[in-house]
Enzyme design. Structure first.
Site, PDB file in Angstrom:
ATOM      1  N   VAL A 138      27.600  47.020 120.813  1.00  0.00           N
ATOM      2  CA  VAL A 138      27.217  45.766 120.163  1.00  0.00           C
ATOM      3  C   VAL A 138      25.727  45.755 119.841  1.00  0.00           C
ATOM      4  O   VAL A 138      24.929  46.453 120.467  1.00  0.00           O
ATOM      5  CB  VAL A 138      27.557  44.535 121.041  1.00  0.00           C
ATOM      6  CG1 VAL A 138      29.035  44.464 121.337  1.00  0.00           C
ATOM      7  CG2 VAL A 138      26.772  44.527 122.326  1.00  0.00           C
ATOM      8  N   CYS A 139      25.399  44.936 118.857  1.00  0.00           N
ATOM      9  CA  CYS A 139      24.009  44.636 118.506  1.00  0.00           C
ATOM     10  C   CYS A 139      23.992  43.197 118.003  1.00  0.00           C
ATOM     11  O   CYS A 139      24.937  42.443 118.251  1.00  0.00           O
ATOM     12  CB  CYS A 139      23.471  45.622 117.474  1.00  0.00           C
ATOM     13  SG  CYS A 139      24.252  45.508 115.852  1.00  0.00           S
ATOM     14  N   ALA A 140      22.986  42.813 117.269  1.00  0.00           N
ATOM     15  CA  ALA A 140      22.890  41.430 116.797  1.00  0.00           C
ATOM     16  C   ALA A 140      23.902  41.125 115.707  1.00  0.00           C
ATOM     17  O   ALA A 140      24.552  40.086 115.722  1.00  0.00           O
ATOM     18  CB  ALA A 140      21.479  41.137 116.299  1.00  0.00           C
TER      19      ALA A 140
END
Length: 194
Positions: free
Chosen positions: A68-70
């Site tokens: 995951v990231c933003a």
């Protein structure tokens, strides 16, 4: 050469349903991670991913990985890097932004909560400020300063074409993006235990 493929993406509902069985790796900067992350996520910043490959490979052999990231862009890049090394991982479509927008809780480390701009916002601000500086200096001091603006424009085009961002890499190394207590070694040790 390995063909470029789109990594498997899980939407928020799928990720939430499978979360207890997933090893979640958050590839944002430590400051972004500290501002809120998925429950149980381990912070392995994108620029440290290659160093973490052995521990990630071990975790992948024991179960499924979710990166995951933003927004999903950096996690897609991370999944491609992992795939190049024979490690299968899924990305969270829409990232932590989509997770929070769906009303799901983001966890924060104990202690002082810090408000941190996301990396994409930091890049937009920095690029815009440098472009304005180059244009202003080009008009008031010497026209050659406009090359500064042209250089940033070229960098943004390259960034879009390569789906990488050198400016994000540099900004991620600044002290405010690496808060005290953020440590790759601790995340790797926990990843090895998963």
């Amino acid at each position: 050469m390995t063909p470029v493929t789109t990594p498997l993406a899980l939407d928020v509902a799928q990720a939430r349903a499978q979360l207890p069985e997933l090893t979640v790796i958050d590839v944002r900067t430590p400051a972004e991670y500290a501002s809120g992350h998925l429950p149980g996520a381990l912070n392995i910043p994108l620029d440290d991913l290659r160093r973490a490959l052995p521990a990630i490979e071990g975790a992948a052999s024991r179960g499924d990985l979710l990166v995951v990231c933003a927004s999903g862009a950096r996690s897609e890049n991370a999944c491609r890097t992992l795939a190049e090394h024979g490690i299968t991982a899924a990305t969270l479509a829409g990232g932590t932004s989509a997770w929070a927008a769906a009303g799901h809780e983001l966890h924060r480390p104990e202690g002082e909560a810090r408000a941190v701009w996301g990396m994409e916002r930091q890049v937009r601000f920095t690029a815009g400020a440098i472009v304005l500086l180059g244009l202003g200096l080009g008009v008031t001091v010497h026209p050659a300063f406009q090359l500064l603006s042209a250089g940033i424009a070229g960098g943004l085009v390259y960034s879009a074409l390569s789906n990488t961002c050198g400016m994000a890499f540099v900004l991620g190394r600044l002290p405010f993006n690496r808060p005290p207590g953020a440590g790759l070694d601790a995340a790797l040790a926990e990843l090895r235990e998963h």
